[in-house]
Design a protein around this motif. Structure first.
Motif, PDB file in Angstrom:
ATOM      1  N   GLY A 176      17.750 -14.166 -40.335  1.00 40.13           N
ATOM      2  CA  GLY A 176      19.203 -13.991 -40.255  1.00 40.13           C
ATOM      3  C   GLY A 176      19.692 -14.220 -38.829  1.00 40.13           C
ATOM      4  N   THR A 177      21.016 -14.240 -38.670  1.00 41.42           N
ATOM      5  CA  THR A 177      21.627 -14.336 -37.344  1.00 41.42           C
ATOM      6  C   THR A 177      22.556 -13.143 -37.194  1.00 41.42           C
ATOM      7  OG1 THR A 177      21.611 -16.738 -37.588  1.00 41.42           O
ATOM      8  CG2 THR A 177      22.970 -15.845 -35.821  1.00 41.42           C
ATOM      9  N   VAL A 178      22.358 -12.377 -36.127  1.00 44.78           N
ATOM     10  CA  VAL A 178      23.153 -11.160 -35.945  1.00 44.78           C
ATOM     11  C   VAL A 178      23.835 -11.223 -34.577  1.00 44.78           C
ATOM     12  CG1 VAL A 178      23.111  -8.636 -35.867  1.00 44.78           C
ATOM     13  CG2 VAL A 178      21.481  -9.853 -37.339  1.00 44.78           C
ATOM     14  N   LEU A 179      25.143 -10.977 -34.580  1.00 40.34           N
ATOM     15  CA  LEU A 179      25.907 -10.885 -33.329  1.00 40.34           C
ATOM     16  C   LEU A 179      26.620  -9.538 -33.346  1.00 40.34           C
ATOM     17  CD1 LEU A 179      27.115 -12.136 -30.737  1.00 40.34           C
ATOM     18  CD2 LEU A 179      28.908 -13.157 -32.157  1.00 40.34           C
ATOM     19  N   ALA A 180      26.269  -8.660 -32.392  1.00 47.05           N
ATOM     20  CA  ALA A 180      26.828  -7.305 -32.397  1.00 47.05           C
ATOM     21  C   ALA A 180      27.385  -6.980 -31.021  1.00 47.05           C
ATOM     22  CB  ALA A 180      25.749  -6.291 -32.770  1.00 47.05           C
ATOM     23  N   SER A 181      28.645  -6.522 -30.980  1.00 46.99           N
ATOM     24  CA  SER A 181      29.168  -6.046 -29.705  1.00 46.99           C
ATOM     25  C   SER A 181      28.621  -4.643 -29.470  1.00 46.99           C
ATOM     26  CB  SER A 181      30.699  -6.049 -29.705  1.00 46.99           C
ATOM     27  OG  SER A 181      31.204  -4.995 -30.480  1.00 46.99           O
ATOM     28  N   LEU A 182      28.236  -4.397 -28.231  1.00 45.35           N
ATOM     29  CA  LEU A 182      27.563  -3.134 -27.905  1.00 45.35           C
ATOM     30  C   LEU A 182      28.012  -2.661 -26.538  1.00 45.35           C
ATOM     31  CD1 LEU A 182      23.988  -4.354 -28.888  1.00 45.35           C
ATOM     32  CD2 LEU A 182      25.231  -2.560 -30.112  1.00 45.35           C
ATOM     33  N   HIS A 183      28.159  -1.343 -26.380  1.00 43.34           N
ATOM     34  CA  HIS A 183      28.407  -0.777 -25.053  1.00 43.34           C
ATOM     35  C   HIS A 183      27.151  -0.144 -24.470  1.00 43.34           C
ATOM     36  CE1 HIS A 183      32.568  -1.523 -24.312  1.00 43.34           C
ATOM     37  NE2 HIS A 183      32.917  -1.056 -25.491  1.00 43.34           N
ATOM     38  N   ASP A 184      26.172   0.171 -25.327  1.00 48.71           N
ATOM     39  CA  ASP A 184      24.944   0.805 -24.842  1.00 48.71           C
ATOM     40  C   ASP A 184      23.973  -0.277 -24.358  1.00 48.71           C
ATOM     41  OD1 ASP A 184      22.377   1.965 -24.620  1.00 48.71           O
ATOM     42  OD2 ASP A 184      23.031   3.630 -25.884  1.00 48.71           O
ATOM     43  N   LEU A 185      23.937  -0.446 -23.037  1.00 46.80           N
ATOM     44  CA  LEU A 185      23.130  -1.536 -22.483  1.00 46.80           C
ATOM     45  C   LEU A 185      21.644  -1.263 -22.676  1.00 46.80           C
ATOM     46  CD1 LEU A 185      25.093  -2.297 -19.167  1.00 46.80           C
ATOM     47  CD2 LEU A 185      25.500  -3.117 -21.489  1.00 46.80           C
ATOM     48  N   LEU A 187      20.187   0.183 -25.384  1.00 51.18           N
ATOM     49  CA  LEU A 187      19.835  -0.277 -26.735  1.00 51.18           C
ATOM     50  C   LEU A 187      19.824  -1.802 -26.778  1.00 51.18           C
ATOM     51  CD1 LEU A 187      21.927   2.091 -29.068  1.00 51.18           C
ATOM     52  CD2 LEU A 187      19.439   2.102 -28.755  1.00 51.18           C
ATOM     53  N   ALA A 188      20.818  -2.417 -26.133  1.00 51.95           N
ATOM     54  CA  ALA A 188      20.898  -3.882 -26.134  1.00 51.95           C
ATOM     55  C   ALA A 188      19.670  -4.487 -25.447  1.00 51.95           C
ATOM     56  CB  ALA A 188      22.180  -4.327 -25.431  1.00 51.95           C
ATOM     57  N   ALA A 189      19.300  -3.927 -24.294  1.00 56.59           N
ATOM     58  CA  ALA A 189      18.164  -4.461 -23.532  1.00 56.59           C
ATOM     59  C   ALA A 189      16.875  -4.369 -24.337  1.00 56.59           C
ATOM     60  CB  ALA A 189      18.013  -3.687 -22.218  1.00 56.59           C
ATOM     61  N   ARG A 190      16.732  -3.280 -25.045  1.00 61.20           N
ATOM     62  CA  ARG A 190      15.476  -3.013 -25.750  1.00 61.20           C
ATOM     63  C   ARG A 190      15.352  -3.820 -27.042  1.00 61.20           C
ATOM     64  NH1 ARG A 190      12.923   1.659 -27.957  1.00 61.20           N
ATOM     65  NH2 ARG A 190      11.152   0.772 -29.071  1.00 61.20           N
ATOM     66  N   HIS A 191      16.445  -4.010 -27.780  1.00 61.18           N
ATOM     67  CA  HIS A 191      16.332  -4.535 -29.151  1.00 61.18           C
ATOM     68  C   HIS A 191      16.838  -5.960 -29.338  1.00 61.18           C
ATOM     69  CE1 HIS A 191      15.187  -0.620 -30.835  1.00 61.18           C
ATOM     70  NE2 HIS A 191      16.008  -0.114 -29.935  1.00 61.18           N
ATOM     71  N   CYS A 192      17.761  -6.434 -28.494  1.00 61.00           N
ATOM     72  CA  CYS A 192      18.336  -7.762 -28.736  1.00 61.00           C
ATOM     73  C   CYS A 192      17.398  -8.848 -28.225  1.00 61.00           C
ATOM     74  CB  CYS A 192      19.693  -7.892 -28.028  1.00 61.00           C
ATOM     75  SG  CYS A 192      20.943  -6.798 -28.731  1.00 61.00           S
ATOM     76  N   THR A 193      17.447 -10.012 -28.872  1.00 63.38           N
ATOM     77  CA  THR A 193      16.651 -11.140 -28.378  1.00 63.38           C
ATOM     78  C   THR A 193      17.409 -11.885 -27.279  1.00 63.38           C
ATOM     79  OG1 THR A 193      17.579 -12.573 -30.107  1.00 63.38           O
ATOM     80  CG2 THR A 193      15.494 -11.462 -30.603  1.00 63.38           C
ATOM     81  N   ARG A 194      18.725 -11.714 -27.271  1.00 64.16           N
ATOM     82  CA  ARG A 194      19.569 -12.450 -26.306  1.00 64.16           C
ATOM     83  C   ARG A 194      20.827 -11.637 -26.048  1.00 64.16           C
ATOM     84  NH1 ARG A 194      22.198 -18.134 -28.420  1.00 64.16           N
ATOM     85  NH2 ARG A 194      23.784 -18.410 -26.817  1.00 64.16           N
ATOM     86  N   LEU A 195      21.319 -11.712 -24.827  1.00 64.27           N
ATOM     87  CA  LEU A 195      22.563 -11.009 -24.474  1.00 64.27           C
ATOM     88  C   LEU A 195      23.590 -12.022 -23.970  1.00 64.27           C
ATOM     89  CD1 LEU A 195      21.129  -7.937 -22.502  1.00 64.27           C
ATOM     90  CD2 LEU A 195      21.636  -8.117 -24.954  1.00 64.27           C
ATOM     91  N   ILE A 196      24.827 -11.846 -24.430  1.00 59.42           N
ATOM     92  CA  ILE A 196      25.944 -12.650 -23.922  1.00 59.42           C
ATOM     93  C   ILE A 196      26.939 -11.657 -23.327  1.00 59.42           C
ATOM     94  CG2 ILE A 196      27.878 -14.156 -24.557  1.00 59.42           C
ATOM     95  CD1 ILE A 196      26.104 -15.323 -26.763  1.00 59.42           C
ATOM     96  N   VAL A 197      27.304 -11.881 -22.070  1.00 54.99           N
ATOM     97  CA  VAL A 197      28.211 -10.951 -21.393  1.00 54.99           C
ATOM     98  C   VAL A 197      29.560 -11.628 -21.177  1.00 54.99           C
ATOM     99  CG1 VAL A 197      28.557  -9.468 -19.388  1.00 54.99           C
ATOM    100  CG2 VAL A 197      26.235  -9.939 -20.198  1.00 54.99           C
ATOM    101  N   LEU A 198      30.609 -10.920 -21.613  1.00 55.19           N
ATOM    102  CA  LEU A 198      31.982 -11.390 -21.398  1.00 55.19           C
ATOM    103  C   LEU A 198      32.625 -10.574 -20.294  1.00 55.19           C
ATOM    104  CD1 LEU A 198      33.566 -11.657 -24.979  1.00 55.19           C
ATOM    105  CD2 LEU A 198      32.792 -13.529 -23.526  1.00 55.19           C
TER     106      LEU A 198
END
Ligand SMILES: Nc1ncnc2c1ncn2[C@@H]1O[C@H](COP(=O)(O)OP(=O)(O)OP(=O)(O)O)[C@@H](O)[C@H]1O
Length: 245
Positions: A176-185, A187-198
């Protein structure tokens, strides 16, 4: 399913709040969409889905409505449930239809979010975090190849936050492809394969978590300093303090 955005631009009044966003998300990616309040995360998700008028192109927004509904599931930011219906009925709204595969998809979504004990309860009588999980289950019941989620961990306790992040990583691992906005960096650092910062409507970083979460980006975009290290279970990120911008 891939999501391709090409020069996506959104104006609110005279001001552009999303500037010229071009990116491609591939199957197997769990992408964290980060950025401070007002950076444009919700705007990007909604414009990508065709829910906001936008310049440029989105591969999902370009689809006819029925194909779009099959291609992408969306968890919006608002979490309040106004319909006093049983949890199971509400989750089934994500998957209308009476075929055995529809019933099975609803049961899988309830199971994946650990909602079996809440199944007969009235959705309006659940706690805020429980309602959030019911709405996520409704989106998951679609079993769409693309999932866009706006702050899916907001209001959840630590165990449920980890459950959602693990679930999303699993969906990506299954193709699947998942795109999730997150404020907890963290959780994002640990679980995401890629980060996009706006930041103010523009992409200021895009890549692997370790490469994105630099001291300069954390200070310049988020106004914080943090500890970041490699642990046995992945990246460990802890905000330490504010810095002057
Ligand atoms: N209806 C609107 N009219 C005018 N400006 C808007 C409207 N909705 C959002 N904006 C502006 O667009 C910008 C981006 O908002 P958006 O909701 O996308 O940010 P966000 O990154 O999701 O923020 P948050 O982390 O606070 O949820 C903000 O400056 C916001 O004030």
């Amino acid at each position: 399913m891939r999501l391709v955005l090409d020069h996506l631009t959104v104006r609110r009044g005279p001001c552009p709040v999303l500037h010229d966003i071009s990116l491609t998300l591939a199957e197997g990616e769990f992408v964290g969409l980060l950025g401070p309040n007002g950076a444009g995360k919700t705007t990007l998700l909604r414009a990508a889905l065709g829910l906001l008028p936008a310049g440029g192109h989105s591969s999902i927004a370009a689809l006819p409505p029925a194909a779009r509904a099959r291609a992408a599931a969306f968890l919006p930011q608002g979490r309040e449930i106004a319909w006093p219906m049983p949890v199971e009925t509400l989750v089934a709204l994500g998957r209308p239809g009476r075929r055995p595969e529809d019933t099975a998809a609803v049961a899988r979504a309830i199971d994946r979010l650990g909602l079996a004990p809440l199944r007969p309860r009235r959705a309006t009588e659940l706690s805020g975090g429980e309602q959030a999980r019911v709405l996520l289950a409704r989106a998951l019941a679609q079993e769409a190849p693309l999932l866009l989620a706006d702050e899916p961990t907001a209001g959840l306790d630590p165990e449920q936050q980890l459950a959602v992040m693990t679930l999303f990583a699993g969906l990506a691992a299954e193709g699947g492809t998942v795109l999730a906005s997150l404020h907890d960096l963290g959780l994002a650092a640990r679980h995401c394969t890629r980060l996009i910062v706006l930041d103010t409507g523009r992409i200021v970083a895009d890549g692997a978590p370790r490469a994105v979460l630099t001291e300069a980006l954390l200070a310049g975009t988020f106004g914080i300093r943090a500890h970041l290290s490699e642990g046995p279970e992945g990246l460990i990120f802890q905000p330490l303090g504010r810095v002057a911008r």
